[in-house]
Design a protein around this motif. Sequence first.
Motif, PDB file in Angstrom:
ATOM      1  N   SER A  28      28.177  28.708  44.143  1.00 58.92           N
ATOM      2  CA  SER A  28      27.720  27.946  42.972  1.00 58.92           C
ATOM      3  C   SER A  28      27.012  26.657  43.380  1.00 58.92           C
ATOM      4  CB  SER A  28      28.893  27.640  42.035  1.00 58.92           C
ATOM      5  OG  SER A  28      29.882  26.881  42.719  1.00 58.92           O
ATOM      6  N   ALA A  29      27.436  26.062  44.483  1.00 60.49           N
ATOM      7  CA  ALA A  29      26.773  24.841  44.977  1.00 60.49           C
ATOM      8  C   ALA A  29      25.361  25.156  45.441  1.00 60.49           C
ATOM      9  CB  ALA A  29      27.585  24.211  46.103  1.00 60.49           C
ATOM     10  N   ILE A  30      25.181  26.317  46.046  1.00 63.75           N
ATOM     11  CA  ILE A  30      23.845  26.721  46.492  1.00 63.75           C
ATOM     12  C   ILE A  30      22.946  26.945  45.284  1.00 63.75           C
ATOM     13  CG2 ILE A  30      22.531  28.483  47.731  1.00 63.75           C
ATOM     14  CD1 ILE A  30      24.279  26.559  49.500  1.00 63.75           C
ATOM     15  N   SER A  31      23.486  27.572  44.258  1.00 66.42           N
ATOM     16  CA  SER A  31      22.705  27.783  43.031  1.00 66.42           C
ATOM     17  C   SER A  31      22.258  26.459  42.435  1.00 66.42           C
ATOM     18  CB  SER A  31      23.534  28.553  41.999  1.00 66.42           C
ATOM     19  OG  SER A  31      23.782  29.853  42.457  1.00 66.42           O
ATOM     20  N   ARG A  32      23.160  25.500  42.384  1.00 64.02           N
ATOM     21  CA  ARG A  32      22.803  24.172  41.848  1.00 64.02           C
ATOM     22  C   ARG A  32      21.761  23.488  42.735  1.00 64.02           C
ATOM     23  NH1 ARG A  32      28.352  24.138  41.031  1.00 64.02           N
ATOM     24  NH2 ARG A  32      28.699  22.777  42.820  1.00 64.02           N
ATOM     25  N   PHE A  37      16.051  21.592  43.419  1.00 60.63           N
ATOM     26  CA  PHE A  37      14.764  21.563  44.106  1.00 60.63           C
ATOM     27  C   PHE A  37      13.643  22.178  43.277  1.00 60.63           C
ATOM     28  CE2 PHE A  37      17.201  21.370  48.279  1.00 60.63           C
ATOM     29  CZ  PHE A  37      16.932  20.032  48.469  1.00 60.63           C
ATOM     30  N   GLY A  38      13.981  22.664  42.079  1.00 60.34           N
ATOM     31  CA  GLY A  38      12.953  23.174  41.185  1.00 60.34           C
ATOM     32  C   GLY A  38      12.757  24.676  41.195  1.00 60.34           C
ATOM     33  N   PHE A  39      13.615  25.401  41.898  1.00 63.06           N
ATOM     34  CA  PHE A  39      13.531  26.858  41.924  1.00 63.06           C
ATOM     35  C   PHE A  39      14.399  27.424  40.806  1.00 63.06           C
ATOM     36  CE2 PHE A  39      12.740  25.378  46.222  1.00 63.06           C
ATOM     37  CZ  PHE A  39      11.557  26.034  46.528  1.00 63.06           C
ATOM     38  N   SER A  40      13.997  28.567  40.275  1.00 66.01           N
ATOM     39  CA  SER A  40      14.773  29.167  39.197  1.00 66.01           C
ATOM     40  C   SER A  40      15.952  29.976  39.723  1.00 66.01           C
ATOM     41  CB  SER A  40      13.881  30.050  38.325  1.00 66.01           C
ATOM     42  OG  SER A  40      13.347  31.111  39.091  1.00 66.01           O
ATOM     43  N   SER A  41      15.914  30.346  41.003  1.00 68.72           N
ATOM     44  CA  SER A  41      16.981  31.158  41.576  1.00 68.72           C
ATOM     45  C   SER A  41      16.956  31.043  43.097  1.00 68.72           C
ATOM     46  CB  SER A  41      16.790  32.622  41.186  1.00 68.72           C
ATOM     47  OG  SER A  41      15.604  33.122  41.779  1.00 68.72           O
ATOM     48  N   PHE A  42      18.031  31.528  43.709  1.00 68.06           N
ATOM     49  CA  PHE A  42      18.067  31.574  45.164  1.00 68.06           C
ATOM     50  C   PHE A  42      16.980  32.503  45.694  1.00 68.06           C
ATOM     51  CE2 PHE A  42      19.427  33.329  49.235  1.00 68.06           C
ATOM     52  CZ  PHE A  42      19.609  32.171  49.964  1.00 68.06           C
ATOM     53  N   ALA A  43      16.744  33.601  44.990  1.00 72.14           N
ATOM     54  CA  ALA A  43      15.709  34.551  45.417  1.00 72.14           C
ATOM     55  C   ALA A  43      14.345  33.874  45.486  1.00 72.14           C
ATOM     56  CB  ALA A  43      15.667  35.748  44.480  1.00 72.14           C
ATOM     57  N   GLN A  44      14.047  33.020  44.536  1.00 72.61           N
ATOM     58  CA  GLN A  44      12.764  32.305  44.550  1.00 72.61           C
ATOM     59  C   GLN A  44      12.720  31.327  45.726  1.00 72.61           C
ATOM     60  OE1 GLN A  44      11.956  29.436  41.401  1.00 72.61           O
ATOM     61  NE2 GLN A  44       9.921  30.346  41.141  1.00 72.61           N
ATOM     62  N   PHE A  45      13.823  30.638  45.981  1.00 69.70           N
ATOM     63  CA  PHE A  45      13.935  29.714  47.110  1.00 69.70           C
ATOM     64  C   PHE A  45      13.752  30.474  48.429  1.00 69.70           C
ATOM     65  CE2 PHE A  45      17.026  27.759  50.178  1.00 69.70           C
ATOM     66  CZ  PHE A  45      16.394  26.542  50.362  1.00 69.70           C
ATOM     67  N   ARG A  46      14.442  31.608  48.563  1.00 72.60           N
ATOM     68  CA  ARG A  46      14.357  32.428  49.768  1.00 72.60           C
ATOM     69  C   ARG A  46      12.936  32.963  49.966  1.00 72.60           C
ATOM     70  NH1 ARG A  46      18.293  37.102  49.363  1.00 72.60           N
ATOM     71  NH2 ARG A  46      16.740  37.703  47.834  1.00 72.60           N
ATOM     72  N   ALA A  47      12.259  33.280  48.882  1.00 74.29           N
ATOM     73  CA  ALA A  47      10.886  33.797  48.971  1.00 74.29           C
ATOM     74  C   ALA A  47       9.965  32.778  49.645  1.00 74.29           C
ATOM     75  CB  ALA A  47      10.364  34.164  47.586  1.00 74.29           C
ATOM     76  N   LEU A  48      10.210  31.503  49.412  1.00 73.34           N
ATOM     77  CA  LEU A  48       9.420  30.460  50.067  1.00 73.34           C
ATOM     78  C   LEU A  48       9.567  30.561  51.586  1.00 73.34           C
ATOM     79  CD1 LEU A  48       7.768  27.754  49.659  1.00 73.34           C
ATOM     80  CD2 LEU A  48       9.980  26.626  49.897  1.00 73.34           C
ATOM     81  N   PHE A  49      10.792  30.748  52.056  1.00 76.38           N
ATOM     82  CA  PHE A  49      11.028  30.881  53.495  1.00 76.38           C
ATOM     83  C   PHE A  49      10.414  32.167  54.029  1.00 76.38           C
ATOM     84  CE2 PHE A  49      13.922  27.576  52.510  1.00 76.38           C
ATOM     85  CZ  PHE A  49      14.056  26.842  53.673  1.00 76.38           C
TER      86      PHE A  49
END
Length: 78
Positions: A28-32, A37-49
């Motif tokens: 849950s901390a990762i989701s927050r 950082f402005g991402f809608s989900s972890f998947a979107q954040f991971r897509a950047l990497f």
Amino acid sequence: MDYALSNRLDLAAGSAQDFAKACGLPASAISRLVRKFGFSSFAQFRALFREEIRAEFHRRVDSNSAREFLFTPAIDNS
């Protein structure tokens, strides 16, 4: 974020739960964090990497250093 930057290949391939465990945090901390950082989900954040890794790989293929990129561990700056 130090973990993310030092372990971008693991982050690009893993799940939010994997990332949380590696950081010693609840998922849950990762989701927050990613929403902060402005991402809608972890998947979107991971897509950047993933995109950054893909782009660097292609740059290195073009310069014939892809092997080094794939088989050289990330530098830990901690």
